[in-house]
Design an enzyme around this catalytic site. Structure first.
Site, mmCIF file in Angstrom:
data_model
loop_
_atom_site.group_PDB
_atom_site.id
_atom_site.type_symbol
_atom_site.label_atom_id
_atom_site.label_comp_id
_atom_site.label_asym_id
_atom_site.label_seq_id
_atom_site.Cartn_x
_atom_site.Cartn_y
_atom_site.Cartn_z
ATOM 1 N N ASP A 1 -17.720 0.810 0.424
ATOM 2 C CA ASP A 1 -16.883 -0.362 0.650
ATOM 3 C C ASP A 1 -17.582 -1.342 1.593
ATOM 4 O O ASP A 1 -17.667 -1.091 2.796
ATOM 5 C CB ASP A 1 -15.537 0.057 1.266
ATOM 6 C CG ASP A 1 -14.733 -1.136 1.765
ATOM 7 O OD1 ASP A 1 -14.827 -2.210 1.132
ATOM 8 O OD2 ASP A 1 -14.009 -0.985 2.772
ATOM 9 N N SER B 1 0.802 -1.231 0.000
ATOM 10 C CA SER B 1 0.000 0.000 0.000
ATOM 11 C C SER B 1 0.830 1.273 0.000
ATOM 12 O O SER B 1 0.261 2.370 -0.064
ATOM 13 C CB SER B 1 -0.924 0.003 1.218
ATOM 14 O OG SER B 1 -1.849 -1.077 1.145
#
Length: 629
Positions: free
Chosen positions: A351, A327
């Site tokens: 999400d 990430s």
């Protein structure tokens, strides 16, 4: 009837004798004339030629190797110097049976058979005629005395004083500065025979190799008179060598030691860069090794221990270590999405804990299986929301994603003077077709958006990409040399700057990184809460082994060396960035929990004074005041 007696003809005998005497005299005269003619030819006609031969047997030109340039850190601390040492040399052409001479050396100095084998290997190495070959370094006073006493038994052997490379800080800079070693046969064929006359060592790795031409210097010469055994009687003429150029590195010894302490003996790498100048402040690859034994020739066992170690101390993780970035690349992916127009800072997605491609049942999981609900770019960066970046990567497509990430230096060498750097891998359609003869699949684009899949980066590339966020796309290649004999190195092949449609996109990404460390829901808020300055960061966790769809990561079921790598990139202070850091801890598992605190310790060591307060020169710039006319 008796035969008549012949009378001797004395007159005839006299004539015969006179004839023979004349012939003999003529022959003698002719031979004498030939000898005189030959002597005249040799001593008069070829006088200069034979005089030169005689002088060459008496007078020799010996090269004087230059002293190697010194290497300092940015504060003047010596990292690589030259120290005097007595070496034992052997000249094969003057030794006669040189193998027997080696046997005598072993007897005189009471050495082992392994030493004898090492000596022979060194003598057999490629060399120039009549050039002394060092067979034993760093002689003790006792060894020098033994050689002197037994000199008559050792033709062609001499004890010479010379400067030998030494690294006083040992393993601290082994991977950045590198080391010198003996010139091998391949290098001997490629090197300039004149420039390296009398030189037995050359830079093998790191700065020592990259700046070999600058560090080496120019060879000198001296004419010496020798006796029949080749011993020097006197020096007739001398041309002094020119020493190599001194190099001041951008590295800081104290920051380097602080970074090593922050790793705490774990396997990993740390790179700290000053974004505005590209100067590398610290470069740590652990575990490391002592480069000094490589200078004079490391033993078989010692080298085998380093080479075969499971921890790979000879491996430069900063420049050659390839790891999925995880990430840590999400801020760069965010900028790519903004500039390509597929999202805005306000774009939100929902999400539920996973992402699905259209008409596909496969679920690409978010690290938070419960989901984060509605997220925009700022929260997506702060929470490191995978679902958001799956969607973003799918909208961009592999072609645009590859193009933008390449602009940040992924998939290419980014440094100015780091010889061993590898380019890493930024995959594309063409790459996969050439490598695997397969088409590119949409799912591969999704995982590339969160720094997984085929993508491979070095810690140096991550540090440079973070620096580009600070400089707003201005490319300043990272470098180790600050000055070379007082002159600043120039980039001969500058990389084009990253120019965005809207410069505010840089602020959006930087704000998201600040949310990581100071936001209420930031994944590394503990790092920011403990800092006396504002820090922008991004954590990352890179898989070492894949897990099956739907399974959860269970560290108790995974071998230590198969656990996830921990990564963290950061810069600080946010208002006036002075340092950018990339940290990779092998098998550290948690980017925010393990690599994050390491990065903070490194930044603290650079920004804070002895009282734990931000140094005055790094304080945020004062806000401008406007007075009424």
């Amino acid at each position: 009837m008796p035969q008549p007696i012949r009378l001797k003809d004395h007159e005839k005998d006299s004539r015969l004798i006179r004839q023979r005497a004349v012939v003999g005299a003529v022959a003698f005269l002719l031979l004498t004339m030939v000898l005189i003619a030959r002597m005249y030819y040799l001593q008069v006609v070829q006088y200069e030629y034979h005089t030169t031969l005689a002088e060459n047997n008496r007078i020799h030109v010996q090269p004087i190797p230059p002293s190697r340039g010194l290497i300092f850190d940015r504060n003047g601390v010596i990292i690589a110097d030259n120290r005097p040492s007595f070496s034992l040399t052997l000249t094969r052409e003057r030794a006669g049976d040189w193998r027997q001479v080696l046997d005598e050396i072993v007897k005189v100095l009471e050495l082992s058979e392994s030493d004898r084998a090492l000596f022979e290997r060194r003598v057999k190495q490629g060399r120039r005629p009549f050039e002394p070959v060092p067979v034993l370094f760093e002689l003790t006073e006792e060894q020098i005395a033994r050689i002197a006493i037994n000199q008559f038994r050792l033709p062609g052997v001499e004890v010479v004083a010379q400067l030998v490379r030494h690294y006083p800080l040992g393993e601290h800079f082994a991977h950045s500065v590198g080391y010198v070693g003996r010139i091998n046969e391949k290098e001997l064929k490629e090197l300039d025979a004149v420039a390296y006359s009398g030189t037995h060592h050359i830079g093998k790795t790191g700065i020592e190799r990259f700046y070999e031409n600058e560090l080496h210097g120019e060879v000198g010469y001296e004419e010496v008179e020798t006796n029949a055994r080749g011993r020097v009687l006197r020096i007739l003429n001398r041309t002094d060598p020119k020493p190599g150029k001194d190099i001041v590195l951008s590295l800081d010894v104290h920051l380097q030691e602080a970074a090593e302490a922050a790793l705490g003996g774990r396997r990993g790498a740390i790179v700290a860069i000053q974004p505005q100048s590209g100067e590398v402040l610290a470069m740590v690859s652990q575990p490391s090794f002592d480069p000094n034994p490589f200078v004079t020739g490391i033993g078989f066992k010692a080298y085998a221990d380093l080479r075969d170690s499971i921890d790979r101390p000879l491996y430069n993780r900063v420049l050659r270590g390839l790891y999925p970035p995880g990430s840590t690349v999400k801020p760069m992916v965010a900028i790519a999405g903004l500039d390509s127009g597929v999202v805005t800072p306000q774009t939100r997605i929902f999400d539920p804990g996973y992402y699905q491609l259209p008409n596909n049942t496969h679920k690409y999981r978010n690290w938070n299986r419960n989901g984060d609900g509605w997220v925009d770019m700022n929260l997506a960066l702060g929470r490191s929301n995978d679902t958001y970046f799956y969607a973003l990567a799918h909208k961009m497509g592999i072609d645009r994603l590859h193009d933008y990430m390449s602009r940040f230096g992924f998939g290419q060498q980014v440094s100015l003077d780091m010889f061993e750097e590898t380019a890493g891998l930024m995959p594309s359609r063409d790459w996969k077709r050439a490598r695997y003869r397969q088409a590119w699949y949409p799912g591969e684009t999704l995982i590339l958006g969160i720094g997984q899949g085929y993508m491979q980066t070095t810690p140096l590339q991550l540090a440079q990409a973070t620096s580009l966020l600070v400089t707003r796309g201005k490319w300043i290649r990272p470098h180790l040399a600050k000055t070379i004999k007082g002159e600043v190195p120039v980039d001969p092949n500058p990389i084009p700057d990253i120019v965005l449609r809207d410069p505010s996109y840089w602020d959006a990404a930087r704000k998201g990184m600040e949310e990581v460390t100071h936001g209420a829901r930031g994944t590394a808020r503990k790092v920011g809460d403990s800092a006396v300055y504002r820090i922008a960061g991004k954590s990352g966790t890179a898989q070492v082994v894949a897990i099956k769809q739907g399974e959860r990561y269970d560290r108790s079921k995974v071998a230590e060396r198969h656990r996830d790598h921990a990564l963290f990139v950061a810069f600080a202070p946010v208002e006036n960035p002075q340092i950018a850091v990339a940290v990779m801890v092998e098998n550290g598992e948690s980017g925010s929990g393990v690599a994050g605190p390491v990065a903070k310790q490194v930044i603290d060591a650079w920004l804070l004074d002895q009282n734990g307060q931000l140094k005055a020169e790094y304080a945020p710039p004062a806000a401008a005041t406007v007075t009424a006319p």
